[in-house]
Design a protein around this motif. Structure first.
Motif, PDB file in Angstrom:
ATOM      1  N   SER A   1      91.509  46.142 100.868  1.00 60.10           N
ATOM      2  CA  SER A   1      92.490  45.812 101.900  1.00 60.10           C
ATOM      3  C   SER A   1      91.823  45.945 103.259  1.00 60.10           C
ATOM      4  O   SER A   1      90.713  46.485 103.372  1.00 60.10           O
ATOM      5  CB  SER A   1      93.701  46.749 101.823  1.00 60.10           C
ATOM      6  N   LEU A   2      92.475  45.491 104.295  1.00 64.13           N
ATOM      7  CA  LEU A   2      91.965  45.686 105.651  1.00 64.13           C
ATOM      8  C   LEU A   2      91.851  47.173 105.984  1.00 64.13           C
ATOM      9  O   LEU A   2      90.893  47.609 106.634  1.00 64.13           O
ATOM     10  CB  LEU A   2      92.865  44.982 106.659  1.00 64.13           C
ATOM     11  N   GLU A   3      92.816  47.940 105.537  1.00 61.39           N
ATOM     12  CA  GLU A   3      92.785  49.382 105.770  1.00 61.39           C
ATOM     13  C   GLU A   3      91.580  50.016 105.086  1.00 61.39           C
ATOM     14  O   GLU A   3      90.890  50.870 105.674  1.00 61.39           O
ATOM     15  CB  GLU A   3      94.069  50.013 105.269  1.00 61.39           C
ATOM     16  N   ARG A   4      91.290  49.610 103.848  1.00 60.78           N
ATOM     17  CA  ARG A   4      90.142  50.168 103.138  1.00 60.78           C
ATOM     18  C   ARG A   4      88.832  49.681 103.739  1.00 60.78           C
ATOM     19  O   ARG A   4      87.843  50.435 103.773  1.00 60.78           O
ATOM     20  CB  ARG A   4      90.215  49.800 101.650  1.00 60.78           C
ATOM     21  N   ARG A   5      88.785  48.456 104.221  1.00 61.15           N
ATOM     22  CA  ARG A   5      87.594  47.981 104.926  1.00 61.15           C
ATOM     23  C   ARG A   5      87.303  48.886 106.128  1.00 61.15           C
ATOM     24  O   ARG A   5      86.149  49.257 106.376  1.00 61.15           O
ATOM     25  CB  ARG A   5      87.797  46.543 105.406  1.00 61.15           C
ATOM     26  N   PHE A   6      88.324  49.217 106.889  1.00 58.69           N
ATOM     27  CA  PHE A   6      88.150  50.112 108.025  1.00 58.69           C
ATOM     28  C   PHE A   6      87.625  51.468 107.563  1.00 58.69           C
ATOM     29  O   PHE A   6      86.682  52.016 108.140  1.00 58.69           O
ATOM     30  CB  PHE A   6      89.474  50.262 108.769  1.00 58.69           C
ATOM     31  N   ALA A   7      88.216  52.022 106.504  1.00 58.41           N
ATOM     32  CA  ALA A   7      87.797  53.333 106.018  1.00 58.41           C
ATOM     33  C   ALA A   7      86.340  53.311 105.562  1.00 58.41           C
ATOM     34  O   ALA A   7      85.572  54.252 105.822  1.00 58.41           O
ATOM     35  CB  ALA A   7      88.710  53.775 104.874  1.00 58.41           C
TER      36      ALA A   7
ATOM     37  N   LEU B   1      87.610  49.591 114.363  1.00 59.78           N
ATOM     38  CA  LEU B   1      86.575  50.569 114.708  1.00 59.78           C
ATOM     39  C   LEU B   1      86.532  50.827 116.215  1.00 59.78           C
ATOM     40  O   LEU B   1      86.355  51.974 116.649  1.00 59.78           O
ATOM     41  CB  LEU B   1      85.211  50.072 114.231  1.00 59.78           C
ATOM     42  N   ALA B   2      86.688  49.783 117.010  1.00 58.77           N
ATOM     43  CA  ALA B   2      86.665  49.953 118.467  1.00 58.77           C
ATOM     44  C   ALA B   2      87.810  50.847 118.922  1.00 58.77           C
ATOM     45  O   ALA B   2      87.652  51.679 119.820  1.00 58.77           O
ATOM     46  CB  ALA B   2      86.730  48.594 119.150  1.00 58.77           C
ATOM     47  N   ALA B   3      88.982  50.694 118.292  1.00 57.31           N
ATOM     48  CA  ALA B   3      90.109  51.563 118.635  1.00 57.31           C
ATOM     49  C   ALA B   3      89.815  53.005 118.245  1.00 57.31           C
ATOM     50  O   ALA B   3      90.184  53.944 118.962  1.00 57.31           O
ATOM     51  CB  ALA B   3      91.373  51.068 117.937  1.00 57.31           C
ATOM     52  N   HIS B   4      89.143  53.186 117.119  1.00 57.12           N
ATOM     53  CA  HIS B   4      88.855  54.539 116.623  1.00 57.12           C
ATOM     54  C   HIS B   4      87.781  55.240 117.453  1.00 57.12           C
ATOM     55  O   HIS B   4      87.926  56.423 117.795  1.00 57.12           O
ATOM     56  CB  HIS B   4      88.410  54.460 115.164  1.00 57.12           C
ATOM     57  N   TYR B   5      86.693  54.523 117.790  1.00 60.91           N
ATOM     58  CA  TYR B   5      85.558  55.157 118.463  1.00 60.91           C
ATOM     59  C   TYR B   5      85.619  55.068 119.984  1.00 60.91           C
ATOM     60  O   TYR B   5      84.845  55.735 120.667  1.00 60.91           O
ATOM     61  CB  TYR B   5      84.246  54.570 117.935  1.00 60.91           C
ATOM     62  N   GLY B   6      86.520  54.260 120.506  1.00 56.44           N
ATOM     63  CA  GLY B   6      86.786  54.232 121.936  1.00 56.44           C
ATOM     64  C   GLY B   6      85.558  53.990 122.797  1.00 56.44           C
ATOM     65  O   GLY B   6      84.785  53.047 122.561  1.00 56.44           O
ATOM     66  N   PRO B   7      85.318  54.821 123.824  1.00 54.64           N
ATOM     67  CA  PRO B   7      84.236  54.572 124.782  1.00 54.64           C
ATOM     68  C   PRO B   7      82.838  54.680 124.192  1.00 54.64           C
ATOM     69  O   PRO B   7      81.865  54.312 124.865  1.00 54.64           O
ATOM     70  CB  PRO B   7      84.464  55.652 125.849  1.00 54.64           C
TER      71      PRO B   7
END
Length: 246
Positions: A87-93, A124-130
């Motif tokens: 899933s998209l969620e698992r791809r992110f994980a 990933l960009a939302a998760h890792y931010g700056p």
């Protein structure tokens, strides 16, 4: 027409990463030039795509001093699992596990995503931010919020969600791109028969709001830009220079 050139670089290191209940086939290049304290994460698309198409691009990024890593998402390439269970969620994980294990915590991140991985780059960009200093989106797709946790397999409802006209407009990826302030490159073929033009236009408009944005139209390319870059060193070079601001 440009064709594949000779490449005398050392092959990547290959290994497996256990995460999300799967065993993921991975590849990594160490920096081949003066290191720049940045890791490039290169993510393949859907269907029959895998990390092997990404190897030449990873080598180019390593030549510019970046550690470059990639994995086969579960159900692809050398990895375990069934594609229908992804899933998209698992791809992110899975992509996040790759970053957390193989990108030094002090490194900035350069995120590159092909097709379906346009959504994963946004996640990933939302998760890792700056920590994210650049994103490269190659014929990217974005998906409705409701599609994110749904497995891809038949009967799950994923296909019905993404085929609903305009469902992609609710994508969280567009919100991420609107708020992104670092370098962003959007590489698209002049004619993409997979991603609707209105999706590409929405991604471009979102990135134009705050990022250091470069649109890159590839006149001879089709949707399958991973394969296209693999065989065209000059086209890869254009993309890498835009992505790294060189």
């Amino acid at each position: 027409m440009e064709t594949r050139g000779r490449d005398d670089r050392e092959p990547p290191r290959r290994f497996f990463l256990e995460c999300d209940g799967e065993k993921l086939g991975c590849a990594m290049f160490a920096p081949a030039g003066p290191p720049v304290a940045a890791t490039a994460v290169v993510l393949h698309g859907a269907g029959t795509s895998d990390k092997e198409r990404m190897i030449p691009l990873m080598g180019d990024l390593a030549a510019h001093g970046h550690r470059a890593v990639a994995c086969d998402f579960s159900g692809h390439g050398e990895s375990s699992g069934e594609l229908g269970a992804l899933s998209l969620e698992r791809r992110f994980a899975q992509a996040r596990a790759l970053v957390d294990r193989w990108a030094p915590a002090s490194d900035e991140l350069v995120l590159v995503g092909f097709s379906m991985s346009g959504q994963t780059v946004a996640d990933l960009a939302a998760h890792y931010g700056p920590r994210v200093r650049a994103v490269g989106l190659c014929a990217p797709a974005v998906y409705a919020r409701g599609a994110w946790p749904v497995p891809f397999g038949a009967g799950s409802g994923f296909t019905e969600i993404i085929r609903t006209p305009g469902s992609w407009r609710s994508s969280a990826a567009l919100d991420v791109f609107r708020g992104f302030t670092a370098r962003a490159v959007l590489a698209v073929p002049a004619l993409d028969e997979v991603i609707p033009a209105e999706v590409t236009e929405a991604v471009a408009a979102a990135l134009s709001e705050r990022s250091d944005f470069t649109p890159l139209v590839l006149s001879e390319a089709d949707h399958w830009l991973g394969r296209w870059f693999r065989d065209r060193p000059g086209g890869r070079g254009r993309f890498v220079r835009a992505l790294l601001g060189r």
